[in-house]
Design a protein around this motif. Structure first.
Motif, PDB file in Angstrom:
ATOM      1  N   LYS A  74     -26.829 -21.532 -13.845  1.00 52.86           N
ATOM      2  CA  LYS A  74     -26.773 -22.912 -14.349  1.00 52.86           C
ATOM      3  C   LYS A  74     -25.331 -23.402 -14.418  1.00 52.86           C
ATOM      4  N   VAL A  75     -24.443 -22.593 -14.985  1.00 58.41           N
ATOM      5  CA  VAL A  75     -23.030 -22.985 -15.121  1.00 58.41           C
ATOM      6  C   VAL A  75     -22.395 -23.134 -13.738  1.00 58.41           C
ATOM      7  N   TRP A  76     -22.654 -22.186 -12.841  1.00 62.55           N
ATOM      8  CA  TRP A  76     -22.130 -22.272 -11.475  1.00 62.55           C
ATOM      9  C   TRP A  76     -22.596 -23.559 -10.802  1.00 62.55           C
ATOM     10  N   GLY A  77     -23.877 -23.882 -10.970  1.00 64.19           N
ATOM     11  CA  GLY A  77     -24.417 -25.107 -10.381  1.00 64.19           C
ATOM     12  C   GLY A  77     -23.715 -26.341 -10.919  1.00 64.19           C
ATOM     13  N   ASP A  78     -23.474 -26.345 -12.228  1.00 64.00           N
ATOM     14  CA  ASP A  78     -22.783 -27.486 -12.845  1.00 64.00           C
ATOM     15  C   ASP A  78     -21.336 -27.576 -12.370  1.00 64.00           C
ATOM     16  N   GLU A  79     -20.651 -26.434 -12.329  1.00 62.33           N
ATOM     17  CA  GLU A  79     -19.237 -26.422 -11.931  1.00 62.33           C
ATOM     18  C   GLU A  79     -19.042 -26.774 -10.462  1.00 62.33           C
ATOM     19  N   SER A  80     -19.978 -26.358  -9.634  1.00 63.04           N
ATOM     20  CA  SER A  80     -19.829 -26.533  -8.187  1.00 63.04           C
ATOM     21  C   SER A  80     -20.301 -27.885  -7.684  1.00 63.04           C
ATOM     22  N   ASN A  81     -21.072 -28.583  -8.496  1.00 65.24           N
ATOM     23  CA  ASN A  81     -21.681 -29.829  -8.042  1.00 65.24           C
ATOM     24  C   ASN A  81     -20.796 -31.011  -8.377  1.00 65.24           C
ATOM     25  N   THR A  82     -20.210 -31.614  -7.376  1.00 60.64           N
ATOM     26  CA  THR A  82     -19.340 -32.770  -7.583  1.00 60.64           C
ATOM     27  C   THR A  82     -20.148 -34.049  -7.770  1.00 60.64           C
ATOM     28  N   LYS A  83     -21.451 -34.025  -7.487  1.00 55.46           N
ATOM     29  CA  LYS A  83     -22.298 -35.213  -7.641  1.00 55.46           C
ATOM     30  C   LYS A  83     -22.663 -35.471  -9.097  1.00 55.46           C
ATOM     31  N   HIS A  84     -22.520 -34.452  -9.947  1.00 59.23           N
ATOM     32  CA  HIS A  84     -22.975 -34.580 -11.336  1.00 59.23           C
ATOM     33  C   HIS A  84     -22.196 -35.621 -12.105  1.00 59.23           C
ATOM     34  N   GLU A  85     -22.946 -36.309 -12.937  1.00 59.32           N
ATOM     35  CA  GLU A  85     -22.322 -37.215 -13.880  1.00 59.32           C
ATOM     36  C   GLU A  85     -21.739 -36.377 -15.009  1.00 59.32           C
ATOM     37  N   GLU A  86     -20.777 -36.944 -15.685  1.00 59.52           N
ATOM     38  CA  GLU A  86     -20.154 -36.255 -16.823  1.00 59.52           C
ATOM     39  C   GLU A  86     -21.219 -35.868 -17.843  1.00 59.52           C
ATOM     40  N   ASN A  87     -21.155 -34.651 -18.343  1.00 54.16           N
ATOM     41  CA  ASN A  87     -22.037 -34.122 -19.391  1.00 54.16           C
ATOM     42  C   ASN A  87     -23.509 -34.022 -18.987  1.00 54.16           C
ATOM     43  N   LYS A  88     -23.831 -34.145 -17.719  1.00 53.76           N
ATOM     44  CA  LYS A  88     -25.213 -33.972 -17.269  1.00 53.76           C
ATOM     45  C   LYS A  88     -25.388 -32.549 -16.761  1.00 53.76           C
ATOM     46  N   LYS A  89     -26.339 -31.847 -17.321  1.00 54.11           N
ATOM     47  CA  LYS A  89     -26.617 -30.464 -16.932  1.00 54.11           C
ATOM     48  C   LYS A  89     -27.627 -30.438 -15.793  1.00 54.11           C
ATOM     49  N   SER A  90     -27.407 -29.515 -14.859  1.00 49.90           N
ATOM     50  CA  SER A  90     -28.356 -29.385 -13.761  1.00 49.90           C
ATOM     51  C   SER A  90     -29.622 -28.712 -14.265  1.00 49.90           C
TER      52      SER A  90
END
Length: 188
Positions: A43-59
């Motif tokens: 989960k953390v890797w997905g959040d860190e690696s995803n540049t599409k994510h909005e701020e504070n949005k968890k995958s």
């Protein structure tokens, strides 16, 4: 073999194996402790690696775990205890685009988890030694990469019953499958 032939989409597949005690106990005890840690790492890797994510949005990811299987060691020269094996198929539409860079970032985190459990570095040229925890990325969607550090899809996973059996279990949960019974086909 193309992974699309296996009806796998949006998937990241990781195998877990162990045949000796870790610093946390037996292979089973290690798996029980490793499972939530591995899910959190992904989960953390997905959040860190995803540049599409909005701020504070968890995958959001779904973790499809197989049962644990006991298997005899594969390809070993010296006698070893049997292995416990399982795998997890992770599906998420929020993961970053598959890339060698992102896969290597995950691999680095998996190796760190192995060492946390007490795995020692494998001496150069040695293969198939007993392990307190072995984590392998088997594939990540349709990513194809090969170098000294990482080969995806894993080049031999289709030849390993300790991968195929848990994988078929996971896939059968999402695909209706019935045994066709016909007297003319009966094996006597």
């Amino acid at each position: 073999m193309e992974l699309s032939n296996l009806n796998i989409k949006n998937g990241l597949c990781i195998s877990l194996g162990a045949n000796i005690d870790s610093k946390f106990g037996s292979p089973l005890e290690s798996f029980l402790l490793c499972k939530p840690k591995l899910e959190e790492i992904i989960k953390v890797w997905g959040d860190e690696s995803n540049t599409k994510h909005e701020e504070n949005k968890k995958s959001k990811a779904s973790f499809l775990w197989s049962s644990i299987y006991e298997t005899s060691p594969h390809g070993v020269e010296h006698e070893q205890p049997n292995y416990l094996n399982t795998l997890v198929l992770v599906k998420s539409n929020d993961f970053p685009k598959p890339s060698t860079k992102n896969a290597k970032l995950l691999l680095k985190k998996l190796k760190k988890l192995e060492y946390f459990f007490g795995r020692e570095k494998t001496p150069r040229g040695e293969k198939w030694l007993s392990r307190c925890l072995d984590l392998d990325i088997l594939w990540w969607e349709d990513l194809h990469t090969i170098d000294e550090e990482l080969a995806l899809p894993h080049p031999r996973f289709m030849n390993r019953n300790f991968v195929i059996t848990p994988l078929s279990e996971i896939l059968s949960r999402s695909q209706k499958i019935n045994k066709f019974d016909n007297q003319r086909w009966s094996i006597t």
